[in-house]
Design an enzyme around this catalytic site. Structure first.
Site, PDB file in Angstrom:
ATOM      1  N   TRP A 130      42.380  47.456  32.769  1.00  0.00           N
ATOM      2  CA  TRP A 130      41.745  46.182  33.158  1.00  0.00           C
ATOM      3  C   TRP A 130      40.454  46.023  32.347  1.00  0.00           C
ATOM      4  O   TRP A 130      39.653  46.969  32.267  1.00  0.00           O
ATOM      5  CB  TRP A 130      41.444  46.223  34.661  1.00  0.00           C
ATOM      6  CG  TRP A 130      40.785  45.000  35.210  1.00  0.00           C
ATOM      7  CD1 TRP A 130      41.138  43.703  34.976  1.00  0.00           C
ATOM      8  CD2 TRP A 130      39.670  44.956  36.110  1.00  0.00           C
ATOM      9  NE1 TRP A 130      40.310  42.866  35.683  1.00  0.00           N
ATOM     10  CE2 TRP A 130      39.396  43.612  36.382  1.00  0.00           C
ATOM     11  CE3 TRP A 130      38.879  45.936  36.720  1.00  0.00           C
ATOM     12  CZ2 TRP A 130      38.369  43.205  37.231  1.00  0.00           C
ATOM     13  CZ3 TRP A 130      37.859  45.545  37.562  1.00  0.00           C
ATOM     14  CH2 TRP A 130      37.615  44.186  37.813  1.00  0.00           C
ATOM     15  N   ASP A 211      42.741  53.020  41.454  1.00  0.00           N
ATOM     16  CA  ASP A 211      42.490  51.596  41.648  1.00  0.00           C
ATOM     17  C   ASP A 211      43.767  50.985  42.232  1.00  0.00           C
ATOM     18  O   ASP A 211      44.819  50.988  41.590  1.00  0.00           O
ATOM     19  CB  ASP A 211      42.138  50.948  40.298  1.00  0.00           C
ATOM     20  CG  ASP A 211      41.651  49.521  40.469  1.00  0.00           C
ATOM     21  OD1 ASP A 211      41.849  48.936  41.555  1.00  0.00           O
ATOM     22  OD2 ASP A 211      41.082  48.972  39.511  1.00  0.00           O
ATOM     23  N   LYS A 246      44.488  40.027  46.409  1.00  0.00           N
ATOM     24  CA  LYS A 246      45.815  39.538  46.027  1.00  0.00           C
ATOM     25  C   LYS A 246      46.754  39.514  47.233  1.00  0.00           C
ATOM     26  O   LYS A 246      47.386  38.498  47.492  1.00  0.00           O
ATOM     27  CB  LYS A 246      46.426  40.416  44.936  1.00  0.00           C
ATOM     28  CG  LYS A 246      45.460  40.949  43.916  1.00  0.00           C
ATOM     29  CD  LYS A 246      44.981  39.922  42.932  1.00  0.00           C
ATOM     30  CE  LYS A 246      43.837  40.503  42.106  1.00  0.00           C
ATOM     31  NZ  LYS A 246      43.386  39.679  41.030  1.00  0.00           N
TER      32      LYS A 246
HETATM   33  C1  LMR Z   1      42.398  39.987  36.869  1.00  0.00           C
HETATM   34  O1  LMR Z   1      42.579  41.037  36.251  1.00  0.00           O
HETATM   35  O2  LMR Z   1      42.656  38.876  36.398  1.00  0.00           O
HETATM   36  C2  LMR Z   1      41.868  40.051  38.265  1.00  0.00           C
HETATM   37  O3  LMR Z   1      41.719  41.376  38.651  1.00  0.00           O
HETATM   38  C3  LMR Z   1      40.659  39.230  38.483  1.00  0.00           C
HETATM   39  C4  LMR Z   1      39.447  39.746  37.776  1.00  0.00           C
HETATM   40  O4  LMR Z   1      38.403  39.862  38.438  1.00  0.00           O
HETATM   41  O5  LMR Z   1      39.490  40.013  36.576  1.00  0.00           O
END
Ligand code: LMR
Length: 396
Positions: A130, A211, A246
């Protein structure tokens, strides 16, 4: 004082939402940030959330502060969802939770705790991960290193390479793992592979930070926890950062949790006393409303059952859309094999589109996806699928 500052770069994900809002094209399509949309293209408030809010409106007696680590009922419900109601960890009192402002808040509290209270220096993230993981960890003064995750195609797990890298992580370091619905790729280890991962982590003495932002979005609430529970079979201590953004659709209410599992109740309680210091010096105590919604729903058998149904409907819609995307791309004459999209799990698909193709989609077609090629599949509808696939065919 401020005039020498230059503009910071836009956020890799949320910056696209800002750009999307400014776009005047009436046919624009937003597939960047991970927010679920239903078949009509709206992000619904789940009926169980509305019902819980009505009850809160009726019954709430004050708006006073919560304890530093949040509502006790909320923490208990979180732990039951993560570990299963019958898990030995619950009976032994080996886990403690802090209600946090979203999953991101949980990650930051965890990172502060690791750095400030345990003196940890480094965390290992999957490559890719992420986009905000490294930012959050670095903001807490942790060094971020990476371990390989995907194969050369970028659409499947390279398990052997991942495992070889895990064997090299120095003992005492921290590793960030995605419990399910890996963000950004949608590619998860199998349960058998989780057992292997767990064995290596245990042998190496590496601390897992898991996570868990998408419980219920891959196969189901219980099935999606099987990786975490496999790790717990051999690793006595870990941290879980979870979120109801989510699976409850509570994005803007910022409802998450940091849960720590320790070897004994006493150790867990001592750890919690330090986690509370990290929280008090950051945001003091968590916002109340979202946690109260979750605790109300999960604490009522009928509401809980209705929630599971509403979550299942979201999950089923996303799997249907995955297949629709694969089929429509084929119908549009795209020859590249995109069948992997139907095998990936959760909200996201790592499409394999290059950053240039992504830019092209945005500039020419007002279609917004993350520059890594990550598509939020949950934003695709019958209304935008044809235009989306025409545009992908064109940029390819
Ligand atoms: C995403 O990856 O789009 C979500 O987890 C929202 C975010 O805060 O980035």
């Amino acid at each position: 004082m401020f005039e020498s500052m230059e503009m910071a770069p836009p956020d890799a994900i949320l910056g696209l939402t800002e750009a999307f809002k400014k776009d005047v094209n009436p046919e624009k399509i937003h597939l960047s940030v991970g927010v679920y949309q239903d078949a009509s293209g709206t992000t619904p408030i789940l009926p169980v959330v509305k019902e819980a809010e009505q009850r809160l409106l009726r019954d709430e007696t004050n708006k006073s502060y919560l304890p530093i680590n949040g509502l006790p009922d909320y923490g208990q419900q979180v732990r039951q969802l993560l570990f299963g109601a019958e898990h030995e960890i619950l009976a032994a009192g080996r886990a403690v939770s802090a209600q946090t402002p979203g999953g991101t808040g949980a990650l930051r509290v965890a990172a502060d705790f690791l750095k400030q209270k345990l003196g940890k220096q480094r965390i290992w993230c999957s490559k890719p991960t992420w986009a905000n993981h490294p930012n959050v960890f670095r903001a807490a003064q942790l060094d971020v290193d990476t371990y390989p995750y995907l194969d050369a195609s970028g659409t499947a797990l390279d398990f052997d390479r991942m495992l070889d890298a895990l064997k090299e992580i120095p003992s005492g370091d921290v590793i960030c793992l995605h419990a399910c619905c890996h963000n950004p790729s949608g590619v998860d280890p199998t349960v058998a592979q989780w057992h292997e991962i767990a064995r290596i982590l245990s042998q190496r003495g590496v601390l897992p930070l898991i996570d868990f932002a998408y419980q219920g979005f891959a196969e189901g609430l219980e099935q999606d926890a099987s990786g975490l529970r496999a790790v717990l079979e051999v690793v006595p201590e870990l941290i879980v950062c979870s979120s109801f953004s989510k699976n409850f659709g509570l994005y803007g209410e910022r409802v998450g949790a940091m849960t720590l599992v320790a070897g004994s109740q006493g150790i867990a309680e001592t750890a919690l006393s330090h986690i509370k210091v990290c929280i008090r010096t950051n945001y003091s105590n968590p916002p109340k409303h979202g946690g109260a919604i979750v605790a109300t729903v999960l604490g009522d058998a009928a509401l809980r059952e209705a929630w599971v149904e509403q979550l299942t409907a979201m999950r089923n819609r996303i799997s249907g859309v995955r297949q629709l995307l694969v089929d429509t791309l084929q119908q549009k004459g795209v020859t590249r094999d995109f069948s992997f999209i139907a095998r990936q799990r959760g909200m996201f698909s790592f499409s394999g589109l290059t950053p240039e193709q992504v830019d092209h989609l945005r500039d020419e077609y007002s279609i917004y996806i993350v520059r890594s090629g990550r598509i939020n599949v949950a934003g695709i509808t019958n209304k935008n699928i044809s235009r989306l696939c025409d545009a992908i065919a064109a940029v390819l």
